[in-house]
Design a protein around this motif. Structure first.
Motif, PDB file in Angstrom:
ATOM      1  N   ARG A 181      33.462  33.111  34.690  1.00 30.10           N
ATOM      2  CA  ARG A 181      34.047  32.684  35.967  1.00 30.10           C
ATOM      3  C   ARG A 181      35.323  33.478  36.272  1.00 30.10           C
ATOM      4  O   ARG A 181      35.553  33.888  37.408  1.00 30.10           O
ATOM      5  CB  ARG A 181      34.316  31.190  35.938  1.00 30.10           C
ATOM      6  CG  ARG A 181      33.038  30.372  35.992  1.00 30.10           C
ATOM      7  CD  ARG A 181      33.294  28.866  35.960  1.00 30.10           C
ATOM      8  NE  ARG A 181      32.030  28.156  35.859  1.00 30.10           N
ATOM      9  CZ  ARG A 181      31.421  27.854  34.715  1.00 30.10           C
ATOM     10  NH1 ARG A 181      31.965  28.198  33.559  1.00 30.10           N
ATOM     11  NH2 ARG A 181      30.264  27.220  34.712  1.00 30.10           N
ATOM     12  N   THR A 182      36.128  33.700  35.234  1.00 28.85           N
ATOM     13  CA  THR A 182      37.342  34.488  35.416  1.00 28.85           C
ATOM     14  C   THR A 182      36.988  35.933  35.764  1.00 28.85           C
ATOM     15  O   THR A 182      37.630  36.547  36.622  1.00 28.85           O
ATOM     16  CB  THR A 182      38.223  34.431  34.155  1.00 28.85           C
ATOM     17  OG1 THR A 182      38.545  33.052  33.895  1.00 28.85           O
ATOM     18  CG2 THR A 182      39.501  35.229  34.331  1.00 28.85           C
ATOM     19  N   ALA A 183      35.966  36.477  35.108  1.00 31.77           N
ATOM     20  CA  ALA A 183      35.530  37.844  35.421  1.00 31.77           C
ATOM     21  C   ALA A 183      35.119  37.949  36.889  1.00 31.77           C
ATOM     22  O   ALA A 183      35.475  38.916  37.573  1.00 31.77           O
ATOM     23  CB  ALA A 183      34.370  38.249  34.510  1.00 31.77           C
ATOM     24  N   ALA A 184      34.400  36.957  37.380  1.00 38.69           N
ATOM     25  CA  ALA A 184      33.989  36.963  38.794  1.00 38.69           C
ATOM     26  C   ALA A 184      35.208  36.934  39.714  1.00 38.69           C
ATOM     27  O   ALA A 184      35.252  37.656  40.716  1.00 38.69           O
ATOM     28  CB  ALA A 184      33.067  35.784  39.084  1.00 38.69           C
ATOM     29  N   GLU A 185      36.206  36.127  39.371  1.00 41.04           N
ATOM     30  CA  GLU A 185      37.430  36.069  40.177  1.00 41.04           C
ATOM     31  C   GLU A 185      38.118  37.429  40.219  1.00 41.04           C
ATOM     32  O   GLU A 185      38.589  37.871  41.283  1.00 41.04           O
ATOM     33  CB  GLU A 185      38.392  35.026  39.601  1.00 41.04           C
ATOM     34  CG  GLU A 185      37.932  33.602  39.767  1.00 41.04           C
ATOM     35  CD  GLU A 185      38.808  32.611  38.998  1.00 41.04           C
ATOM     36  OE1 GLU A 185      39.915  33.000  38.543  1.00 41.04           O
ATOM     37  OE2 GLU A 185      38.380  31.459  38.847  1.00 41.04           O
ATOM     38  N   LYS A 186      38.173  38.096  39.077  1.00 41.67           N
ATOM     39  CA  LYS A 186      38.809  39.415  39.010  1.00 41.67           C
ATOM     40  C   LYS A 186      38.034  40.432  39.850  1.00 41.67           C
ATOM     41  O   LYS A 186      38.632  41.310  40.485  1.00 41.67           O
ATOM     42  CB  LYS A 186      38.925  39.894  37.560  1.00 41.67           C
ATOM     43  CG  LYS A 186      39.856  39.054  36.716  1.00 41.67           C
ATOM     44  CD  LYS A 186      41.261  39.124  37.259  1.00 41.67           C
ATOM     45  CE  LYS A 186      42.230  38.316  36.428  1.00 41.67           C
ATOM     46  NZ  LYS A 186      43.594  38.366  36.955  1.00 41.67           N
ATOM     47  N   LEU A 187      36.706  40.319  39.871  1.00 43.27           N
ATOM     48  CA  LEU A 187      35.910  41.232  40.690  1.00 43.27           C
ATOM     49  C   LEU A 187      36.147  40.990  42.174  1.00 43.27           C
ATOM     50  O   LEU A 187      36.193  41.935  42.962  1.00 43.27           O
ATOM     51  CB  LEU A 187      34.434  41.108  40.333  1.00 43.27           C
ATOM     52  CG  LEU A 187      34.082  41.604  38.933  1.00 43.27           C
ATOM     53  CD1 LEU A 187      32.627  41.308  38.611  1.00 43.27           C
ATOM     54  CD2 LEU A 187      34.392  43.084  38.787  1.00 43.27           C
ATOM     55  N   HIS A 188      36.316  39.729  42.550  1.00 39.90           N
ATOM     56  CA  HIS A 188      36.661  39.430  43.948  1.00 39.90           C
ATOM     57  C   HIS A 188      38.033  40.044  44.290  1.00 39.90           C
ATOM     58  O   HIS A 188      38.209  40.598  45.374  1.00 39.90           O
ATOM     59  CB  HIS A 188      36.675  37.925  44.210  1.00 39.90           C
ATOM     60  CG  HIS A 188      35.320  37.313  44.334  1.00 39.90           C
ATOM     61  ND1 HIS A 188      34.431  37.651  45.329  1.00 39.90           N
ATOM     62  CD2 HIS A 188      34.705  36.370  43.579  1.00 39.90           C
ATOM     63  CE1 HIS A 188      33.316  36.947  45.180  1.00 39.90           C
ATOM     64  NE2 HIS A 188      33.465  36.164  44.127  1.00 39.90           N
ATOM     65  N   GLU A 189      38.978  39.946  43.358  1.00 37.36           N
ATOM     66  CA  GLU A 189      40.297  40.542  43.574  1.00 37.36           C
ATOM     67  C   GLU A 189      40.171  42.052  43.766  1.00 37.36           C
ATOM     68  O   GLU A 189      40.813  42.632  44.647  1.00 37.36           O
ATOM     69  CB  GLU A 189      41.215  40.271  42.380  1.00 37.36           C
ATOM     70  CG  GLU A 189      41.725  38.868  42.286  1.00 37.36           C
ATOM     71  CD  GLU A 189      42.570  38.651  41.037  1.00 37.36           C
ATOM     72  OE1 GLU A 189      43.117  39.643  40.473  1.00 37.36           O
ATOM     73  OE2 GLU A 189      42.673  37.498  40.604  1.00 37.36           O
ATOM     74  N   ALA A 190      39.363  42.685  42.929  1.00 33.82           N
ATOM     75  CA  ALA A 190      39.177  44.132  43.030  1.00 33.82           C
ATOM     76  C   ALA A 190      38.555  44.500  44.371  1.00 33.82           C
ATOM     77  O   ALA A 190      38.962  45.468  45.012  1.00 33.82           O
ATOM     78  CB  ALA A 190      38.305  44.640  41.882  1.00 33.82           C
ATOM     79  N   ARG A 191      37.577  43.699  44.807  1.00 28.35           N
ATOM     80  CA  ARG A 191      36.920  43.963  46.093  1.00 28.35           C
ATOM     81  C   ARG A 191      37.933  43.872  47.224  1.00 28.35           C
ATOM     82  O   ARG A 191      37.967  44.708  48.114  1.00 28.35           O
ATOM     83  CB  ARG A 191      35.781  42.979  46.342  1.00 28.35           C
ATOM     84  CG  ARG A 191      35.074  43.235  47.692  1.00 28.35           C
ATOM     85  CD  ARG A 191      34.194  42.107  48.132  1.00 28.35           C
ATOM     86  NE  ARG A 191      34.863  40.829  48.235  1.00 28.35           N
ATOM     87  CZ  ARG A 191      35.628  40.433  49.248  1.00 28.35           C
ATOM     88  NH1 ARG A 191      35.888  41.220  50.245  1.00 28.35           N
ATOM     89  NH2 ARG A 191      36.170  39.236  49.250  1.00 28.35           N
ATOM     90  N   GLU A 192      38.763  42.857  47.174  1.00 28.39           N
ATOM     91  CA  GLU A 192      39.765  42.678  48.221  1.00 28.39           C
ATOM     92  C   GLU A 192      40.827  43.773  48.182  1.00 28.39           C
ATOM     93  O   GLU A 192      41.454  44.062  49.198  1.00 28.39           O
ATOM     94  CB  GLU A 192      40.418  41.309  48.086  1.00 28.39           C
ATOM     95  CG  GLU A 192      39.456  40.170  48.388  1.00 28.39           C
ATOM     96  CD  GLU A 192      40.001  38.809  47.992  1.00 28.39           C
ATOM     97  OE1 GLU A 192      41.165  38.718  47.550  1.00 28.39           O
ATOM     98  OE2 GLU A 192      39.245  37.833  48.109  1.00 28.39           O
ATOM     99  N   GLY A 193      41.000  44.407  47.026  1.00 28.08           N
ATOM    100  CA  GLY A 193      42.043  45.398  46.866  1.00 28.08           C
ATOM    101  C   GLY A 193      41.610  46.834  47.070  1.00 28.08           C
ATOM    102  O   GLY A 193      42.380  47.739  46.781  1.00 28.08           O
TER     103      GLY A 193
END
Length: 92
Positions: free
Chosen positions: A9-21
């Motif tokens: 779940r944390t990995a998915a959150e980090k991927l969303h952050e990367a996408r937004e960035g």
């Protein structure tokens, strides 16, 4: 064997952050797809196997070449969390 999928779940959150960035449209689309895949893995009745996690890791290493420093760091963090989960998976 532990089946705590909070690392996924944390990995998915980090991927969303990367996408937004990232401003790179193709990379953003790929990151969103990977985030959704990881969320699905985290919520499935049965956790992912080593093969599926290895493919994810390969894809995340591959997408990093299209990212700037901040997005790359978020992907690296996602990889660390995915690898932490993978270390709990029995088998290979």
């Amino acid at each position: 064997m532990s089946d705590d999928r909070s690392e996924l779940r944390t990995a998915a959150e980090k991927l969303h952050e990367a996408r937004e960035g990232t401003d790179h449209a193709d990379a953003a689309e790929r990151l969103e797809t990977y985030a959704e895949q990881v969320e699905t893995m985290a919520d499935a009745d049965r956790g992912p196997d080593h093969g599926r996690l290895a493919r994810l890791e390969h894809n995340l290493h591959d997408v990093q070449s299209d990212l700037d420093a901040d997005a790359t760091e978020a992907v690296k963090s996602a990889l660390e969390h995915a690898q932490a989960y993978r270390s709990t998976v029995e088998g290979v």
